[in-house]
Write an enzyme that holds these catalytic residues in place. Structure first.
Site, PDB file in Angstrom:
ATOM      1  N   CYS A 152       0.792  -1.233   0.000  1.00 56.54           N
ATOM      2  CA  CYS A 152       0.000   0.000   0.000  1.00 56.54           C
ATOM      3  C   CYS A 152       0.827   1.288   0.000  1.00 56.54           C
ATOM      4  O   CYS A 152       0.261   2.372  -0.124  1.00 56.54           O
ATOM      5  CB  CYS A 152      -0.965  -0.001   1.186  1.00 56.54           C
ATOM      6  N   HIS A 168      -1.771   8.105   6.022  1.00 58.46           N
ATOM      7  CA  HIS A 168      -2.131   6.829   5.388  1.00 58.46           C
ATOM      8  C   HIS A 168      -3.600   6.557   5.704  1.00 58.46           C
ATOM      9  O   HIS A 168      -4.378   6.261   4.802  1.00 58.46           O
ATOM     10  CB  HIS A 168      -1.230   5.715   5.911  1.00 58.46           C
ATOM     11  N   HIS A 198      -9.755   2.959   0.119  1.00 58.30           N
ATOM     12  CA  HIS A 198      -8.300   2.770   0.108  1.00 58.30           C
ATOM     13  C   HIS A 198      -7.894   2.142  -1.228  1.00 58.30           C
ATOM     14  O   HIS A 198      -8.214   0.986  -1.509  1.00 58.30           O
ATOM     15  CB  HIS A 198      -7.901   1.874   1.277  1.00 58.30           C
TER      16      HIS A 198
END
Length: 650
Positions: free
Chosen positions: A178, A314, A354
């Site tokens: 990620c 994040h 996400h």
């Protein structure tokens, strides 16, 4: 912590483009953020059958959430613009297709002409962790493992861009889970600083076309049941996955200033680092690892962490990771910070989900927009602050409504964080672009007109582009904020010139808009002659026409003429004859042709011939000799050969 070499080491963000859930570009993303919108939707059936897999109780073979963030039209592509046949387009991973169009959009936004960059050592770094299209094809059985799938290996994501644009510098796919796309930005910055590349594209792409990762993450308890990433909330139960395609164009700051580029933000510094053995498992996040990368990034940027105004975190909505990330930010960026000036922290994942390997770039684009607008939008779904965060002791604030960035007599500073399941953390430090005075225009008689040249790949695209410019120039349009000379000069010197062209002459925004919608053109030689030459396809020395440099301003984007391309979908036979040659040429020719055109010249190369042989065997229900087909040279020979093939099959 000011470094004397900071400007020389800084990198300018000169262009951005994206395709995100609920947003086809940065402007649409800002509108979504500003309104506090959420672009999460039900999983469409063309991705997978969510009814068959969904269960609110985590377990093997189940997905916890029915909803996620999806980009519309992932099968849509302008194949002709990129010189691809319909069959090539249908067999190509849509991640590559959307990256091509988004990279073109980003270069246009940056005012960089691809034809002038061709052959340069420009670099491409792409963050990606999925090959769903390839893996789905291979699961259909051995018959689907054709040579065409060579084009869909993940290493081709960056190579495809480098090949199309003829970029000769580094071309790298980055996979750190990620954090991939932020690591791609970091690598692009390092390449530019080292003088290895004059310009770099940093990109991220993530299209979830199958449920496998969702099944794994559900079993691990990492998927949000309601399809919402609830960053910082006590009820956070994982993330909602999302699609994303994002590209930024980067150039060394001194070069961007010298070239008169539009600077959207400045990257002061960045850092990446692995957690090492600071946690008890490679998959468990580490507070120490996050603190280290934050310190390294601000040291690299020459910025006191206490001076940072905003961090795009994040912020995935993980009940384990969120408290660690917020604690690390509070400890490193909170040290020495006045209590009345808390660090604003938000997450775009609360709006769009996400985007996994592309999530960092979605966050970076949001951070650039925040710096441009001087505002931090609300971060959604924080109802009850997570008890694992010392909210009273740490100077942090997650905005529940839009907040203006403080005016502190200096450009605002923002950070962007990314963390991967690979234990690789990344952080990028941005500062606001400083306003530069526009260069004075050269002396010109009062009321003198300017010429606005427009071009496109097809007549339909040119008509659409003219309509976009007419709206842009009309009262209330975005173009009214910019000088007519700057608009015309940017269109002439910083946009590609395609085969289909028009040009209009006007003194004002209104006159140009009227000319584009069919009103009588404004006269005035020699510009009328220049416009006529341009329409005929002649080269024009635009620097001579406009004289002194001007300001590079944003213009309407290229109007893609897309169609749907997907494996197994038949395309109509327009004349209904069932002629094999017509079918082959319609599906595989990349350009116009006549009977004398060679197959190679129209894009039917050796790989295409392999595909055609396989398809002809299916259509004719008989063996086809590949060597016999390989000896064909021209379109005329192809037509004659396919007629005999059809006759033998009857």
């Amino acid at each position: 912590m000011n470094r004397p070499d900071v400007d020389a080491r800084s990198v300018a963000v000169i262009g951005m483009a994206c395709r995100l859930p609920g947003a086809s570009g940065p402007d649409e993303l800002w509108a979504l953020l500003r309104e506090g919108g959420e672009a999460i939707s039900e999983t469409p059936r063309d991705r997978y059958d969510v009814d068959a897999l969904h269960s609110p109780a985590p377990g093997p073979g189940r997905v916890a959430g029915r909803r996620a963030g999806y980009v519309d039209g992932v099968a849509d592509f302008d194949a002709a613009f990129f010189g691809m046949s319909p069959t090539e387009a249908a067999e190509l991973d849509p991640q590559q297709r959307l990256l091509l169009m988004t990279a073109w959009d980003a270069l246009e936004d940056a005012g960089q002409r691809p034809d002038l960059l061709a052959g340069s050592r420009s670099a491409v770094f792409v963050g990606n962790a999925r090959a769903d299209f390839l893996e789905t094809a291979l699961r259909r059985g051995p018959g689907s493992a054709t040579a065409a799938q060579l084009n869909n290996f993940r290493s081709l994501l960056s190579a495809r861009l480098s090949h199309f644009f003829d970029f000769r510098g580094p071309s790298v796919v980055v996979d750190t889970a990620c954090s991939s796309s932020l690591v791609a930005v970091h690598q692009a910055v390092q390449s530019l600083r080292a003088g290895e590349s004059p310009l770099a594209l940093a990109a991220g792409v993530n299209l979830a076309l199958r449920p496998d990762e969702g099944l794994v993450l559900t079993h691990a308890g990492a998927m949000a049941r309601d399809g919402r990433s609830k960053f910082g909330d006590a009820g956070a139960d994982g993330y909602a996955p999302s699609d994303a395609v994002a590209v930024v164009v980067l150039k060394r700051l001194p070069d961007a200033l010298a070239d008169g580029d539009r600077i959207r933000a400045v990257i002061r510094g960045s850092a990446i680092g692995n957690d090492g053995r600071t946690s008890d498992s490679v998959l468990n996040p580490s507070l120490e690892g996050q603190r280290e990368v934050l310190r390294w990034a601000y040291e690299d940027a020459g910025v006191d962490p206490a001076e940072v105004d905003f961090v795009e975190a994040h912020g995935s909505g993980s009940p384990v990771l969120d408290p660690l990330e917020l604690s690390a930010l509070g400890e490193v960026l909170g040290a020495g910070r006045p209590a009345d000036r808390p660090l604003l922290v938000g997450s775009v994942k609360t709006n769009i989900g996400h985007a996994e390997a592309a999530g960092g770039l979605a966050g970076l684009i949001k951070a650039v927009l925040c710096l441009e607008h001087g505002e931090v939008p609300a971060s959604l779904h924080l109802d009850t602050p997570h008890p694992g965060v010392d909210w009273d002791g740490l100077p942090l604030a997650v905005p529940a409504e839009p907040r203006r960035l403080p005016d502190r007599g200096r450009p605002a500073v923002a950070g962007v964080g990314g963390q991967g399941a690979s234990a690789l953390n990344a952080h990028v430090v941005l500062r606001q672009a400083e306003t530069r005075p526009s260069p004075p225009p050269p002396p010109r008689p009062d009321g003198a007109p300017y010429v606005l040249p427009l071009s496109a790949h097809t007549p339909a695209a040119l008509e659409a582009l003219a309509r976009s410019y007419a709206a842009y120039l009309s009262p209330g349009g975005a173009g009214t904020a910019y000088a007519v000379r700057d608009i015309c000069r940017t269109a002439a010197t910083r946009r590609s010139h395609h085969a289909h062209r028009t040009a209009v002459v006007g003194r004002t925004h209104e006159e140009l808009a009227a000319a584009l919608t069919g009103a009588p053109a404004v006269g005035g030689r020699p510009l009328t002659a220049v416009a006529d030459r341009y329409r005929r396809g002649e080269d024009v020395d635009w620097e001579r026409v406009f004289g002194a440099p001007g300001r590079c301003v944003p213009l309407p984007a290229y109007p893609w003429q897309t169609a749907r391309y997907w494996p197994g979908e038949e395309y109509e036979d327009p004349d209904g004859t069932g002629d094999l040659a017509a079918w082959v040429l319609r599906e595989h020719a990349r350009t116009g042709f006549d009977d004398g055109s060679t197959l190679t010249d129209i894009g039917i190369d050796s790989l295409a011939k392999l595909r055609i042989v396989v398809e002809l065997v299916k259509r004719c229900d008989r063996e086809v000799d590949p060597e016999e087909f390989g000896r064909l040279r021209t379109v005329g020979e192809l037509k004659q050969w396919t007629r005999s093939l059809q006759a033998a099959a009857r």
